[in-house]
Write a protein that holds these residues in place. Structure first.
Motif, PDB file in Angstrom:
ATOM      1  N   SER A 197       2.105   1.554  16.775  1.00  0.00           N
ATOM      2  CA  SER A 197       1.384   1.671  15.517  1.00  0.00           C
ATOM      3  C   SER A 197       1.698   0.426  14.480  1.00  0.00           C
ATOM      4  O   SER A 197       3.113   0.075  14.408  1.00  0.00           O
ATOM      5  N   ASP A 198       0.737   0.080  13.452  1.00  0.00           N
ATOM      6  CA  ASP A 198       1.012  -0.680  12.355  1.00  0.00           C
ATOM      7  C   ASP A 198       1.208   0.628  11.200  1.00  0.00           C
ATOM      8  O   ASP A 198       0.358   1.444  11.065  1.00  0.00           O
ATOM      9  N   GLY A 199       2.060   0.446  10.431  1.00  0.00           N
ATOM     10  CA  GLY A 199       2.302   1.371   9.202  1.00  0.00           C
ATOM     11  C   GLY A 199       3.309   1.071   8.512  1.00  0.00           C
ATOM     12  O   GLY A 199       4.537   0.341   8.617  1.00  0.00           O
ATOM     13  N   ALA A 200       3.498   1.855   7.273  1.00  0.00           N
ATOM     14  CA  ALA A 200       4.681   1.864   6.442  1.00  0.00           C
ATOM     15  C   ALA A 200       4.790   2.956   5.637  1.00  0.00           C
ATOM     16  O   ALA A 200       3.793   3.826   5.631  1.00  0.00           O
ATOM     17  N   CYS A 201       6.130   3.331   5.480  1.00  0.00           N
ATOM     18  CA  CYS A 201       6.227   4.602   4.456  1.00  0.00           C
ATOM     19  C   CYS A 201       7.198   4.259   3.546  1.00  0.00           C
ATOM     20  O   CYS A 201       8.089   3.583   3.843  1.00  0.00           O
ATOM     21  N   ALA A 202       7.058   4.842   2.378  1.00  0.00           N
ATOM     22  CA  ALA A 202       7.905   4.707   1.317  1.00  0.00           C
ATOM     23  C   ALA A 202       8.342   5.874   0.365  1.00  0.00           C
ATOM     24  O   ALA A 202       7.558   6.801   0.590  1.00  0.00           O
ATOM     25  N   MET A 203       9.398   5.599  -0.170  1.00  0.00           N
ATOM     26  CA  MET A 203      10.038   6.848  -1.025  1.00  0.00           C
ATOM     27  C   MET A 203      10.508   6.346  -2.189  1.00  0.00           C
ATOM     28  O   MET A 203      10.955   5.331  -2.376  1.00  0.00           O
ATOM     29  N   VAL A 204      10.250   7.187  -3.307  1.00  0.00           N
ATOM     30  CA  VAL A 204      11.147   6.835  -4.651  1.00  0.00           C
ATOM     31  C   VAL A 204      12.143   7.936  -4.659  1.00  0.00           C
ATOM     32  O   VAL A 204      12.002   9.128  -4.696  1.00  0.00           O
ATOM     33  N   LEU A 205      13.428   7.406  -4.689  1.00  0.00           N
ATOM     34  CA  LEU A 205      14.559   8.320  -4.772  1.00  0.00           C
ATOM     35  C   LEU A 205      15.277   7.963  -6.470  1.00  0.00           C
ATOM     36  O   LEU A 205      15.137   6.964  -6.968  1.00  0.00           O
ATOM     37  N   THR A 206      15.483   9.322  -6.973  1.00  0.00           N
ATOM     38  CA  THR A 206      16.019   9.071  -8.340  1.00  0.00           C
ATOM     39  C   THR A 206      17.325   9.967  -8.630  1.00  0.00           C
ATOM     40  O   THR A 206      17.428  10.930  -7.715  1.00  0.00           O
ATOM     41  N   ASP A 207      17.852   9.864  -9.635  1.00  0.00           N
ATOM     42  CA  ASP A 207      18.707  10.708 -10.016  1.00  0.00           C
ATOM     43  C   ASP A 207      18.695  12.121 -10.895  1.00  0.00           C
ATOM     44  O   ASP A 207      17.400  12.400 -10.775  1.00  0.00           O
ATOM     45  N   ARG A 208      19.423  12.805 -11.251  1.00  0.00           N
ATOM     46  CA  ARG A 208      19.257  14.145 -11.824  1.00  0.00           C
ATOM     47  C   ARG A 208      18.159  14.071 -13.247  1.00  0.00           C
ATOM     48  O   ARG A 208      17.191  14.585 -13.322  1.00  0.00           O
ATOM     49  N   ALA A 209      18.395  12.973 -13.719  1.00  0.00           N
ATOM     50  CA  ALA A 209      17.546  12.790 -14.838  1.00  0.00           C
ATOM     51  C   ALA A 209      16.234  12.324 -14.658  1.00  0.00           C
ATOM     52  O   ALA A 209      15.186  12.877 -15.060  1.00  0.00           O
ATOM     53  N   ARG A 236      11.943  14.426 -15.057  1.00  0.00           N
ATOM     54  CA  ARG A 236      10.823  13.779 -15.533  1.00  0.00           C
ATOM     55  C   ARG A 236       9.573  13.908 -14.458  1.00  0.00           C
ATOM     56  O   ARG A 236       8.715  13.395 -14.773  1.00  0.00           O
ATOM     57  N   ALA A 237      10.223  14.027 -13.224  1.00  0.00           N
ATOM     58  CA  ALA A 237       9.149  14.144 -12.206  1.00  0.00           C
ATOM     59  C   ALA A 237       7.897  14.811 -12.418  1.00  0.00           C
ATOM     60  O   ALA A 237       7.990  16.047 -12.692  1.00  0.00           O
ATOM     61  N   PRO A 238       6.667  14.525 -12.193  1.00  0.00           N
ATOM     62  CA  PRO A 238       5.490  15.376 -12.351  1.00  0.00           C
ATOM     63  C   PRO A 238       5.279  16.439 -11.139  1.00  0.00           C
ATOM     64  O   PRO A 238       4.733  17.453 -11.416  1.00  0.00           O
ATOM     65  N   GLU A 249       0.584  -1.245   0.195  1.00  0.00           N
ATOM     66  CA  GLU A 249      -0.138  -0.076  -0.039  1.00  0.00           C
ATOM     67  C   GLU A 249       0.930   1.220   0.016  1.00  0.00           C
ATOM     68  O   GLU A 249       0.640   2.115  -0.736  1.00  0.00           O
ATOM     69  N   ALA A 250       1.992   1.245   0.951  1.00  0.00           N
ATOM     70  CA  ALA A 250       2.676   2.187   0.961  1.00  0.00           C
ATOM     71  C   ALA A 250       3.735   2.516  -0.390  1.00  0.00           C
ATOM     72  O   ALA A 250       3.982   3.667  -0.813  1.00  0.00           O
ATOM     73  N   ALA A 251       4.187   1.634  -0.844  1.00  0.00           N
ATOM     74  CA  ALA A 251       5.132   1.596  -2.099  1.00  0.00           C
ATOM     75  C   ALA A 251       4.186   2.176  -3.112  1.00  0.00           C
ATOM     76  O   ALA A 251       4.703   2.957  -4.056  1.00  0.00           O
ATOM     77  N   ARG A 252       3.063   1.403  -3.231  1.00  0.00           N
ATOM     78  CA  ARG A 252       1.973   1.668  -4.538  1.00  0.00           C
ATOM     79  C   ARG A 252       1.765   3.254  -4.206  1.00  0.00           C
ATOM     80  O   ARG A 252       1.821   3.996  -5.459  1.00  0.00           O
ATOM     81  N   ARG A 253       1.451   3.908  -3.195  1.00  0.00           N
ATOM     82  CA  ARG A 253       1.224   5.443  -3.192  1.00  0.00           C
ATOM     83  C   ARG A 253       2.339   6.174  -3.358  1.00  0.00           C
ATOM     84  O   ARG A 253       2.420   7.179  -4.183  1.00  0.00           O
ATOM     85  N   ALA A 254       3.665   5.511  -2.950  1.00  0.00           N
ATOM     86  CA  ALA A 254       4.782   6.549  -3.401  1.00  0.00           C
ATOM     87  C   ALA A 254       5.043   6.411  -5.002  1.00  0.00           C
ATOM     88  O   ALA A 254       5.477   7.444  -5.675  1.00  0.00           O
ATOM     89  N   LEU A 255       4.831   5.342  -5.550  1.00  0.00           N
ATOM     90  CA  LEU A 255       5.094   5.356  -6.921  1.00  0.00           C
ATOM     91  C   LEU A 255       3.939   6.073  -7.780  1.00  0.00           C
ATOM     92  O   LEU A 255       4.276   6.701  -8.695  1.00  0.00           O
ATOM     93  N   ASP A 256       2.711   6.118  -7.131  1.00  0.00           N
ATOM     94  CA  ASP A 256       1.681   6.835  -7.809  1.00  0.00           C
ATOM     95  C   ASP A 256       1.947   8.244  -7.747  1.00  0.00           C
ATOM     96  O   ASP A 256       1.939   9.128  -8.790  1.00  0.00           O
ATOM     97  N   ASP A 257       2.813   8.799  -6.442  1.00  0.00           N
ATOM     98  CA  ASP A 257       3.045  10.033  -6.510  1.00  0.00           C
ATOM     99  C   ASP A 257       4.023  10.586  -7.514  1.00  0.00           C
ATOM    100  O   ASP A 257       4.267  11.725  -8.044  1.00  0.00           O
ATOM    101  N   ALA A 258       5.168   9.588  -7.913  1.00  0.00           N
ATOM    102  CA  ALA A 258       6.107   9.751  -8.781  1.00  0.00           C
ATOM    103  C   ALA A 258       5.834   9.559 -10.216  1.00  0.00           C
ATOM    104  O   ALA A 258       6.275   9.659 -11.107  1.00  0.00           O
ATOM    105  N   GLU A 259       4.289   9.095 -10.406  1.00  0.00           N
ATOM    106  CA  GLU A 259       3.945   8.657 -11.601  1.00  0.00           C
ATOM    107  C   GLU A 259       4.833   7.865 -12.108  1.00  0.00           C
ATOM    108  O   GLU A 259       5.143   7.825 -13.528  1.00  0.00           O
TER     109      GLU A 259
END
Lengths: 388, 356
Positions: A210-222, A226-228, A31-41
């Motif tokens: 708590s129960d919970g998870a947190c995710a982030m997408v990290l990327t380089d300059r390129a 492209r990030a939305p 769930e957390a990973a999916r939301r992070a990916l969605d945020d990054a499109e």
């Protein structure tokens, strides 16, 4: 040689609650990973590697859960690393992931931290009887309360400061839809009337489980280009460790914390943190750690941290807001708590923090610590890429 | 997608390696006491002190220790004062080495200390490892590590990739070569024994043992100062497969093949390979995935069939390969580490010495 700049382009977390009985561990992290990916499109195929962290395996009763979770995190056919550095792990995990990008080993990395404490019992997980080793007496609060006492004695802080922190953080949490505790009827008097657990730490000055998870997408300059949505740039990041127990340890303001902050500031070109940094998400599991860490991180002189808290400087509308999200005092899936701090710092500089968004958040510090105050991890994120 | 190696990537080498003797039980030693001599030994080899090391990373498992946060005590043994830049993976030390390698590549550190350790003796390892499995559907059935490996071995036999005498020969060869390795737990002529779980006999299975290992990494000129013949890391990569055995072809190891390709293992032949194959049948799978023919010297240390200290056995493979390069016994070596049931996760490192 130069490092690749690292950008945070996706952030996702779960609604944190005492028990997520509707999902498995795999469902929770997904769930957390999916939301992070969605945020990054981005989609799962855009991810080159996964770095996952959590606190002890005994908390859920699964040994090396990255093996079982590989499928849920889309890691099949990819590298997956599992970090464990006690309570600082959420921060360390993000830093290990950032290094993969900085080293140009991978272009885009998914990092995630979680704890599903309802699967087991954290007190049990911390209390296995082993001879000749000091148990964590009466949980983490029992371990940290004497250090709070030492701080109060050393600084002369009035005993009302802790309740101010708790009152502030629980009110901030009301603006954060993902926070665990939403105490709509909170008042300062209620915090001060709550039962004393480990003198001077009261029930309402203590983090929840708590129960919970947190995710982030990290990327380089390129990837950032492209990030939305606006990226958060990592301007500095560091880890420091010192021994648990030894005669030279300052349990109130550990040297490892000071050194870690100094390293981050050096990388980011910060010379006066109080002036150059706009806000802080810091790891405050017991309310008194806000004034203690304000000093340790260089935002106040030794013995002066409590004065910032008392003067309202750390309030959401103060000039150095601390724990805009409600902090660990409002949400504590232990292994994820550090990453939530890092992610909230990034949310702020991206202008994506919703109701708890600050007007001015160009450089924000994310902070985590663990063990007996011996593990530290921090990053400073900004709205502009690093200079070099 | 993963980048091709960029021009100007920093050269990083393994410059020192130390390990304990691996023993069936070490009741008289705590994990920290087991680890300390190894840390001293590996630092002595380079003349470095703890304070000279830029980054430290370790690998271990709370489930082996039977205690949460077990690695925190090992850190006290390192002597982390003044405070050090340090991290920990709840994985075999080979993955700690991977984290340290990437740290050195960023340029933030020039030297790194990597260590790992595991004591299997306090519990029943076969039972403990069942806790790695899917906690909702599989772990409650307690399928143990030997039974799962036996499924894989039977799949190989059914596919015509091996047979029981060939497996027995792998076990015998490993323990024969281990006679030259004073750290190994099982050496010389060891009976193939009765079936543990068909078709695997005790001779096809690793000994259960306790041990620790440590390496020092260094970048560029620093490596040349610290070691007369550094083992340069030409590439490291690791990949994971699906957890469920039902969706995997147990006779193959695509994750090993991909990791090897990414690490550059197929660019030129290697002369030496150290494979982390706890079961004889797994060496069959790995040899095929890594395209190792008889010209490659495989597991001259005896490999995991001679000593398999869980959490350190993978790091030891890298250390053994590096040590061979240090000594001039190898010019290009492959080292492999595995984690999870039936080779679920695999790491491959390619090490080279400079031409002599």
């Amino acid at each position: 040689m130069s490092k690749e700049p690292v950008a945070v382009v996706g952030i996702g977390q779960t609604k944190h609650v005492a028990a997520r009985r509707d999902v498995s561990m795999a469902g929770l992290v997904r769930e957390a990973a999916r939301r992070a990916l969605d945020d990054a499109e981005l989609s799962w195929t855009d991810v080159d590697a996964v770095v996952i962290g959590k606190a002890p395996d005994f908390f859920e009763g699964v040994m090396m859960p990255e093996l079982y979770l590989a499928d849920a995190l889309g890691a099949v056919g990819k590298p997956i690393l599992r970090v464990h550095t006690a309570g600082s792990v959420g921060g360390s995990t993000a830093l290990v992931a950032a290094n993969l990008v900085a080293a140009r080993v991978h272009g885009t990395v998914l990092t995630l931290a979680f704890e599903k404490q309802s699967e087991s019992n954290a007190m049990w997980g911390l209390s296995l009887p082993i001879p000749f080793q000091q148990p964590l007496l009466a949980g983490a609060g029992g371990f940290f309360a004497p250090h709070v006492r030492a701080y109060m004695r050393r600084s002369g802080a009035p005993d009302t400061v802790g309740s101010l922190v708790a009152y502030k953080d629980r009110r901030n949490a009301l603006k954060n839809p993902y926070a665990h505790l939403h105490e709509h009827d909170i008042t300062l008097a209620k915090v001060q009337a709550s039962p004393m657990l480990w003198d001077p730490v009261r029930y309402s000055e203590t983090c929840p489980s708590s129960d919970g998870a947190c995710a982030m997408v990290l990327t380089d300059r390129a990837g950032a280009a492209r990030a939305p949505r606006p990226p958060a740039w990592v301007l500095g990041g560091a880890m420091r460790s010192e021994p648990t127990l030894f005669a030279g340890k300052d349990a109130v303001s550990p040297q490892a914390g000071k050194d870690c902050a100094a390293d981050v500031y050096r990388q980011a070109g910060i010379t006066d943190p109080r002036r150059d940094i706009d806000a802080v998400e810091m790891y405050v599991p017991f309310s008194w750690y806000e004034p203690m860490w304000l000093e340790n991180l260089g935002f106040a002189a030794e013995g002066e941290g409590w004065k910032l808290t008392e003067a309202g400087v750390t309030e959401l509308d103060g000039d150095l807001p601390v724990n805009m999200s409600g902090g660990v005092l409002s949400t504590n899936p232990i292994g994820a708590s550090g990453m939530i701090r890092f992610a909230e710092a990034a949310l702020q500089v991206r202008g994506q923090a919703g109701e708890h968004q600050l007007e001015r958040a160009r450089r924000v510090l994310g902070h985590a610590y663990g063990g007996g105050s011996q593990f530290f991890s921090m990053w400073l994120v900004g709205d502009r890429p690093p200079m070099s | 997608m993963t980048r091709e190696e960029p021009p100007g990537r920093r050269d990083v080498a393994v410059v020192a390696f130390a390990q304990t003797d691996v023993a069936r039980t070490t009741d008289e030693l705590s994990e920290v006491e087991m680890l300390m001599p190894v840390l001293h030994s590996v630092l002595e080899r380079t003349g470095l002190k703890t304070a000279d090391i830029d980054f430290t990373c370790s690998g271990s498992s709370d489930y082996l220790a039977g205690r949460a946060f077990s690695f925190t005590l090992a850190l006290d043994g390192v002597g982390a004062w003044p405070p050090i830049s340090e991290s920990h993976v709840e994985m075999d030390g080979a993955w700690a080495l991977y984290e340290a390698w990437t740290k050195l590549l960023t340029g933030d550190a020039d030297t790194a200390l990597v260590y790992s350790y595991g004591k299997s003796s306090p519990g029943s390892l076969r039972d403990v490892l069942t806790r790695q499995l899917d906690p909702y559907y599989v772990a409650p059935l307690w399928p143990d590590s030997v039974a799962l490996a036996a499924l894989q071995a039977q799949a190989l036999i059914d596919a015509g990739d091996t047979d029981e005498p060939a497996l027995a020969a792998i076990g015998a060869r490993s323990r024969r070569t281990a006679t030259l390795n004073s750290h190994a737990q099982l050496r010389g002529s060891v009976p193939q024994g009765d079936y543990a779980v068909r078709p695997l006999r005790t001779g096809d299975c690793p000994p259960v043992g306790d041990g620790a290992a440590a390496v020092v990494l260094a970048a560029g000129e620093r490596a040349r100062e610290l070691c007369s013949r550094p083992a340069w890391i030409r590439g490291v990569d690791h990949r994971v497969e699906a957890h469920s055995l039902g969706v995997r072809d147990l006779t193959d190891s695509p994750s090993t093949r991909l990791a090897a390709q990414r690490a550059g293992a197929f660019d030129r032949p290697v002369d030496t390979a150290e494979l982390h194959a706890p079961f004889s049948s797994q060496e069959v799978v790995l040899r095929k995935a890594l395209r190792l023919d008889d010209s490659v010297r495989v597991n001259l240390s005896g490999g995991a069939l001679a000593a398999n200290p869980v959490m350190a056995a993978g790091l030891i493979r890298i250390g053994e390969a590096a040590a061979r390069i240090h000594r001039g016994d190898s010019d290009r070596a492959l080292a492999h580490a595995t984690s999870g049931p039936c080779l679920q996760q695999n790491l491959v490192a390619v090490l080279e010495g400079e031409p002599r």
